[in-house]
Scaffold this active site. Sequence first.
Site, PDB file in Angstrom:
ATOM      1  N   GLY A 122       3.655   3.248  -5.623  1.00 12.42           N
ATOM      2  CA  GLY A 122       3.218   1.927  -6.062  1.00 12.42           C
ATOM      3  C   GLY A 122       2.359   2.027  -7.306  1.00 12.42           C
ATOM      4  N   GLY A 133       2.715   1.272 -10.364  1.00  9.79           N
ATOM      5  CA  GLY A 133       2.687   0.207 -11.353  1.00  9.79           C
ATOM      6  C   GLY A 133       1.847  -0.988 -10.964  1.00  9.79           C
ATOM      7  N   MET A 169      -3.319  -1.877  -7.242  1.00  7.61           N
ATOM      8  CA  MET A 169      -3.882  -0.889  -6.323  1.00  7.61           C
ATOM      9  C   MET A 169      -3.449   0.511  -6.712  1.00  7.61           C
ATOM     10  SD  MET A 169      -6.135  -1.449  -4.091  1.00  7.61           S
ATOM     11  CE  MET A 169      -5.920   0.227  -3.512  1.00  7.61           C
ATOM     12  N   HIS A 180      -8.619 -14.166   0.217  1.00  3.86           N
ATOM     13  CA  HIS A 180      -8.015 -13.224  -0.720  1.00  3.86           C
ATOM     14  C   HIS A 180      -7.539 -13.954  -1.973  1.00  3.86           C
ATOM     15  CE1 HIS A 180      -7.925 -10.477   2.752  1.00  3.86           C
ATOM     16  NE2 HIS A 180      -7.814  -9.512   1.857  1.00  3.86           N
ATOM     17  N   LYS A 182      -1.840 -12.954  -3.010  1.00  4.82           N
ATOM     18  CA  LYS A 182      -1.560 -12.272  -1.741  1.00  4.82           C
ATOM     19  C   LYS A 182      -0.572 -13.100  -0.930  1.00  4.82           C
ATOM     20  CE  LYS A 182      -3.766 -10.050   2.247  1.00  4.82           C
ATOM     21  NZ  LYS A 182      -3.088  -8.768   2.011  1.00  4.82           N
TER      22      LYS A 182
END
Length: 265
Positions: free
Chosen positions: A14, A16, A19, A154, A158
């Site tokens: 992940g 890109g 996180m 959030h 999300k």
Amino acid sequence: MAADSKTIRVGVLGAGGRMGQAVIAAVLADPRLKLSGAIERAGHASVGSKLGGGLTICSNPAPLAHGSDVLIDFTSPDALEATLDAVCEGNAALVVGTTGLGAAHHKMLDRAARTTAILQSANTSLGVTLLMSLVRQAAASLGPEWDIEIAELHHRDKVDAPSGTALALGDAAAKGRGVDAARVAVRGRDGVGKARRAGDIGYASMRGGTAAGDHLVLFAGDGERLELGHRAESREIFARGAVRAAAWLAGKPVGRYTMSDVLGL
């Protein structure tokens, strides 16, 4: 693959995403670790980008698993099966921070943990890990006459709700009471309905702005309330927790682990 006595090789899945970028930065900042590579899904704009040190973001996790001691996964539930195949084949340990996992995904994790070390957590923050322990203790101590409500906030992008962390906090409370979390869960209330059932655990989800993640567990009794909460001020706290988990997991026996194991709770 056994971790080198001096350096632990860590690959990031992940790469890109926001996180993923935070995890890469945390790996590079930790003297115990060496970034062994990074993966993003095929077709993503970051595939082919240079990371420095001769590394390029690729799309196939299998070679990276063969050249790493631990992989850190912040991708999507749909990518989990291919990731587990890669770590089992490559004999790498795996830290999974992906949220939105369902029962089928946990069965996959259980099967893979028979042959490799896997640490899965809906939230890799060290503070949230301690919060879950406190929630379980409070639920066990206060008893079912105290109502439990869980609220979370959030960022606007999300997509899953309630958050994986909110559900994990509900699971912790249910374990403290010795009940099935799914049976007592109430997700959202609208209109005129029945009064609150004793023992229910309620969830409320809010989305907006750039909030990295706020969680509040409310224990409401007669004449008093106990509030246990955590506020994430940046994604770096999750990245740092995941990196600490990766360093701890390297060389561990096969099986499933949690962030509570990392903290010795």
